[in-house]
Write a protein that holds these residues in place. Structure first.
Motif, PDB file in Angstrom:
ATOM      1  N   UNK A   1       0.831  -1.201   0.000  1.00 30.82           N
ATOM      2  CA  UNK A   1       0.000   0.000   0.000  1.00 30.82           C
ATOM      3  C   UNK A   1       0.866   1.251   0.000  1.00 30.82           C
ATOM      4  N   UNK A   2       0.544   2.184  -0.912  1.00 29.87           N
ATOM      5  CA  UNK A   2       1.294   3.442  -0.994  1.00 29.87           C
ATOM      6  C   UNK A   2       0.540   4.628  -0.404  1.00 29.87           C
ATOM      7  N   UNK A   3      -0.743   4.435  -0.068  1.00 29.90           N
ATOM      8  CA  UNK A   3      -1.526   5.494   0.575  1.00 29.90           C
ATOM      9  C   UNK A   3      -2.691   4.816   1.297  1.00 29.90           C
ATOM     10  N   UNK A   4      -2.707   4.922   2.628  1.00 28.28           N
ATOM     11  CA  UNK A   4      -3.731   4.238   3.414  1.00 28.28           C
ATOM     12  C   UNK A   4      -5.080   4.952   3.410  1.00 28.28           C
ATOM     13  N   UNK A   5      -5.148   6.179   2.922  1.00 29.87           N
ATOM     14  CA  UNK A   5      -6.367   6.956   3.072  1.00 29.87           C
ATOM     15  C   UNK A   5      -6.911   7.439   1.726  1.00 29.87           C
ATOM     16  N   UNK A   6      -6.921   6.525   0.766  1.00 30.98           N
ATOM     17  CA  UNK A   6      -7.498   6.836  -0.539  1.00 30.98           C
ATOM     18  C   UNK A   6      -7.832   5.521  -1.228  1.00 30.98           C
TER      19      UNK A   6
ATOM     20  N   UNK B   1      12.214  10.117   9.585  1.00 30.14           N
ATOM     21  CA  UNK B   1      11.424   8.891   9.528  1.00 30.14           C
ATOM     22  C   UNK B   1      12.283   7.645   9.321  1.00 30.14           C
ATOM     23  N   UNK B   2      13.582   7.780   9.532  1.00 27.59           N
ATOM     24  CA  UNK B   2      14.440   6.609   9.345  1.00 27.59           C
ATOM     25  C   UNK B   2      13.988   5.449  10.234  1.00 27.59           C
ATOM     26  N   UNK B   3      13.620   5.768  11.466  1.00 26.42           N
ATOM     27  CA  UNK B   3      13.266   4.732  12.425  1.00 26.42           C
ATOM     28  C   UNK B   3      11.820   4.261  12.274  1.00 26.42           C
ATOM     29  N   UNK B   4      11.124   4.694  11.224  1.00 22.41           N
ATOM     30  CA  UNK B   4       9.779   4.175  10.966  1.00 22.41           C
ATOM     31  C   UNK B   4       9.852   2.793  10.321  1.00 22.41           C
ATOM     32  N   UNK B   5      11.026   2.424   9.819  1.00 19.03           N
ATOM     33  CA  UNK B   5      11.245   1.116   9.210  1.00 19.03           C
ATOM     34  C   UNK B   5      12.466   0.490   9.877  1.00 19.03           C
ATOM     35  N   UNK B   6      12.781  -0.728   9.487  1.00 24.06           N
ATOM     36  CA  UNK B   6      13.853  -1.473  10.162  1.00 24.06           C
ATOM     37  C   UNK B   6      15.080  -1.490   9.255  1.00 24.06           C
ATOM     38  N   UNK B   7      16.042  -0.660   9.590  1.00 22.33           N
ATOM     39  CA  UNK B   7      17.282  -0.509   8.832  1.00 22.33           C
ATOM     40  C   UNK B   7      18.446  -1.062   9.659  1.00 22.33           C
ATOM     41  N   UNK B   8      19.386  -1.697   8.983  1.00 23.63           N
ATOM     42  CA  UNK B   8      20.567  -2.201   9.655  1.00 23.63           C
ATOM     43  C   UNK B   8      21.766  -2.110   8.691  1.00 23.63           C
TER      44      UNK B   8
ATOM     45  N   UNK C   1       9.533  -4.888  -2.246  1.00 24.35           N
ATOM     46  CA  UNK C   1       8.751  -3.671  -2.361  1.00 24.35           C
ATOM     47  C   UNK C   1       7.735  -3.534  -1.226  1.00 24.35           C
ATOM     48  N   UNK C   2       7.922  -4.351  -0.164  1.00 29.68           N
ATOM     49  CA  UNK C   2       7.042  -4.300   1.001  1.00 29.68           C
ATOM     50  C   UNK C   2       7.879  -4.178   2.271  1.00 29.68           C
ATOM     51  N   UNK C   3       8.523  -3.029   2.485  1.00 30.00           N
ATOM     52  CA  UNK C   3       9.360  -2.871   3.680  1.00 30.00           C
ATOM     53  C   UNK C   3       8.541  -2.918   4.964  1.00 30.00           C
ATOM     54  N   UNK C   4       9.086  -3.603   5.971  1.00 32.15           N
ATOM     55  CA  UNK C   4       8.386  -3.751   7.248  1.00 32.15           C
ATOM     56  C   UNK C   4       8.457  -2.465   8.071  1.00 32.15           C
ATOM     57  N   UNK C   5       7.315  -2.088   8.615  1.00 34.34           N
ATOM     58  CA  UNK C   5       7.270  -0.968   9.549  1.00 34.34           C
ATOM     59  C   UNK C   5       7.916  -1.356  10.876  1.00 34.34           C
ATOM     60  N   UNK C   6       8.462  -0.351  11.556  1.00 28.40           N
ATOM     61  CA  UNK C   6       9.071  -0.562  12.863  1.00 28.40           C
ATOM     62  C   UNK C   6       8.053  -0.228  13.948  1.00 28.40           C
TER      63      UNK C   6
ATOM     64  N   UNK D   1       4.082  -0.247   1.012  1.00 29.62           N
ATOM     65  CA  UNK D   1       4.831  -0.254  -0.246  1.00 29.62           C
ATOM     66  C   UNK D   1       6.115   0.560  -0.072  1.00 29.62           C
ATOM     67  N   UNK D   2       7.122   0.235  -0.869  1.00 24.98           N
ATOM     68  CA  UNK D   2       8.324   1.079  -0.863  1.00 24.98           C
ATOM     69  C   UNK D   2       8.073   2.411  -1.554  1.00 24.98           C
ATOM     70  N   UNK D   3       6.844   2.580  -2.126  1.00 25.51           N
ATOM     71  CA  UNK D   3       6.471   3.863  -2.718  1.00 25.51           C
ATOM     72  C   UNK D   3       5.572   4.681  -1.796  1.00 25.51           C
ATOM     73  N   UNK D   4       5.349   4.205  -0.574  1.00 26.34           N
ATOM     74  CA  UNK D   4       4.603   4.989   0.400  1.00 26.34           C
ATOM     75  C   UNK D   4       5.464   6.180   0.836  1.00 26.34           C
ATOM     76  N   UNK D   5       4.858   7.363   1.018  1.00 27.50           N
ATOM     77  CA  UNK D   5       5.652   8.523   1.454  1.00 27.50           C
ATOM     78  C   UNK D   5       6.427   8.296   2.745  1.00 27.50           C
ATOM     79  N   UNK D   6       5.899   7.469   3.628  1.00 26.33           N
ATOM     80  CA  UNK D   6       6.646   7.178   4.845  1.00 26.33           C
ATOM     81  C   UNK D   6       7.990   6.531   4.508  1.00 26.33           C
ATOM     82  N   UNK D   7       7.971   5.569   3.575  1.00 25.42           N
ATOM     83  CA  UNK D   7       9.218   4.878   3.271  1.00 25.42           C
ATOM     84  C   UNK D   7      10.149   5.753   2.447  1.00 25.42           C
TER      85      UNK D   7
END
Length: 582
Positions: free
Chosen positions: A76-81, A134-141, A185-190, A116-122
């Motif tokens: 999902x690239x936009x949860x509110x549309x 927003x780096x810590x909104x996903x799981x980066x290592x 293309x489906x990065x996990x949220x943190x 989605x990796x095309x979501x504005x958050x990602x």
């Protein structure tokens, strides 16, 4: 936003959904109104009377949000549309109004383990680099110490993605990897970041304010990861590690779901439905998730019974189902959630092959009868049944001829990886024909015309050629059809309290062809006896005492003889009898 009215803390059997039936719609394959070959919201609106006639209480929509459709909308690239492919928010509002006008409810698919990796958050998380807001909104290592970034083995751990390959993708710009337990293309949220949880809660409240009646929560038990992200055990012959112990029902999952309940659902003026899809969940965990006193979820989807026909090689390693295994599994869940919690009952969904081909017999001789038998067994269990689109017509697996006929990312990735390993192509395709998710995604079969009445354009995936004989128009006109049998089963759940409230007692658990059980409702003094012959030959069985004069409540065949003991069940025959207890 919170509500001041008292929360309805009634137990599961007292809730509106305890005697409800849910119908899942996979929008891209249900009904196409604009001839682009893809189903849409207007197509669903035009078929609401069909669903009302079937008698279902709740519609569950698979995702209709904006998406690149790498995983058919579960990215999902936009949860509110609404994705333009399906329509507009105005179309959605019309659909919701039409559902409510017919006395039904609608629940949305909530996909918040990943975006989605095309979501504005990602994009903000990626483009801002390690120090971004927003780096810590996903799981980066970072890469493993001493390893060249971007090379095999440099991933932060050895976990395998559910869709094959490593669960990490390297971002050259920032020099780090991001976790994706599914597609790259489906990065996990943190979920350990409270800002993520607050944003998800706000989005959920936005949909509830719009009028939706709850959520089916995609892989919701995967949202909490072991923060150490340790390596998993590498099975023999595999290239990657088994990471499930470190994120299936992870360390804080109950905290996060309980928080979601407090922040989104607690005290809401409408009693909403919350369903958690939970791969790998155990009975004991499910009791915790669905215990009303804990205020987490109303019910869960578990996967134990749909893994019983898989060999050691995974879902595409097909083996015959042993009926004793199926009875042991479903019986364990009936008993385990009998006093506390609630079951979701299903054979089919958008991720499972068609049950009449899988656990029944889709030959012309036995297709309808075995479909009715499977429906009888499922709907007479304790819990909330789910009907997946076309199941009520006995839609079957499709005759995929080559890899070019498949569309599903999981299937295509599996084919690619197995070809690279030198596996025989014919063997790969045989597994895909049996188990590919595309079996559930062929278009709904409305009539016998070209493309089954699904579209006047070119469908995004081919229609099953058997639609000439198996379609809604023909079955609506036939009072003995599978459709009308489902309608009667749904009506039975609405009118017979023992189906909702009765306890469950398995009979003949070691029999390899007979599925039989008793439902007993002490409040009404009613017992139901369910008998089902899972096989192509006659079956003679001994009955419990006292059922000879019982009433036939529903059966998938006309009675050949009065119910006596011993009694002979014909091939794929199912019967439900009722009697009053002393």
């Amino acid at each position: 936003m919170r509500f001041d009215v008292p929360e309805n803390a009634a137990g599961p059997a007292d809730s509106w959904w305890s005697n409800a039936v849910v119908y899942q719609i996979y929008p891209r394959s249900f009904a196409d109104s604009d001839a682009d070959g893809v189903g849409d919201l207007q197509g669903i609106i035009e078929r609401l009377d069909y669903l009302s006639q079937l008698g279902v209480d709740v519609l569950w929509l698979s995702p209709v949000y904006p998406s690149p459709h790498d995983d058919n909308g579960y990215d999902i690239s936009d949860y509110q549309d609404i994705d333009p492919l399906f329509g507009t928010l105005a179309d959605f509002d019309r659909l919701l109004a039409g559902v409510h006008e017919r006395g039904m409810k609608l629940i949305m698919d909530l996909v918040v383990n990943h975006t989605s990796d095309e979501h504005p958050w990602f994009t903000a998380s990626r483009d801002g680099g390690p120090g971004g807001d927003k780096r810590d909104w996903y799981i980066w290592r970072p890469p493993r110490e001493g390893m060249e970034p971007g090379t095999a083995g440099a991933e932060p751990n050895n976990w395998e993605s559910w869709f094959s390959g490593p669960a990490w993708t390297f971002d050259e710009a920032s020099g780090e990897y991001y976790l994706h337990t599914f597609s790259r293309k489906q990065p996990d949220l943190n979920w350990d970041n409270p800002e993520v949880r607050q944003a998800v809660h706000a989005m959920m409240r936005w949909w509830l304010d719009r009028g939706v009646d709850g959520f089916r929560m995609d892989v919701i038990n995967l949202i909490s990861k072991d923060p150490a992200l340790p390596d998993g055990i590498v099975p023999e012959g595999a290239r990657y590690g088994f990471g499930h112990p470190y994120y299936v029902c992870g360390p804080r999952v109950h905290d996060y779901i309980a928080e979601m309940h407090r922040e989104v659902f607690a005290g809401h003026p409408r009693r909403l439905l919350t369903v958690g899809e939970m791969p790998g969940v155990t009975v004991e965990e499910a009791k915790l998730f669905t215990d009303p006193s804990r205020r987490e979820l109303d019910m869960v989807f578990q996967f134990e019974h749909v893994g019983l026909d898989q060999g050691p090689g995974g879902k595409f390693d097909v083996r015959p189902l042993k009926l004793t295994d199926l009875k042991a599994s479903l019986g364990r869940w009936q008993t385990g959630l009998g006093e506390t919690g609630w079951n979701s009952l299903y054979w089919n969904n958008h991720d499972q092959p068609r049950v009449v081909s899988r656990f029944g017999d889709d030959s012309p001789a036995h297709r309808d009868r075995s479909a009715k038998l499977l429906a009888t067994v499922l709907h007479l269990h304790r819990g909330t049944p789910y009907v997946y689109q076309g199941e009520e017509l006995a839609m079957a697996n499709a005759p995929f001829a080559s890899i070019d006929d498949f569309r599903d990312i999981e299937s295509l990735n599996h084919y690619r990886d197995q070809i690279a390993l030198g596996t025989d192509e014919a063997h790969i395709l045989e597994g895909l024909r049996h188990r590919s998710r595309d079996n559930a995604r062929t278009p709904m079969q409305w009539d016998a015309t070209q493309h089954a009445g699904f579209t006047t354009g070119t469908p995004w995936i081919a229609v099953n050629p058997d639609h000439v004989d198996v379609n809604a128009k023909a079955q609506l006109a036939d009072p003995d059809s599978v459709f009308h049998y489902y309608r009667r089963l749904i009506e039975l759940r609405h009118t017979e309290p023992a189906v909702t409230h009765g306890d469950f007692h398995m009979l003949h658990p070691d029999h390899e062809q007979l599925y039989a059980f008793i439902r007993h409702d002490a409040a009404t003094g009613t017992e139901l006896l369910v008998l089902a012959n899972f096989g192509p030959t006659d079956l003679t069985v001994d009955l419990p005492d006292g059922w000879e004069d019982s009433e036939t409540l529903i059966a998938n065949m006309p009675a050949a003889a009065p119910l006596t003991s011993p009694h002979t069940l014909r091939p794929w025959e199912a019967r439900v009898h009722r009697r009053a207890t002393a």
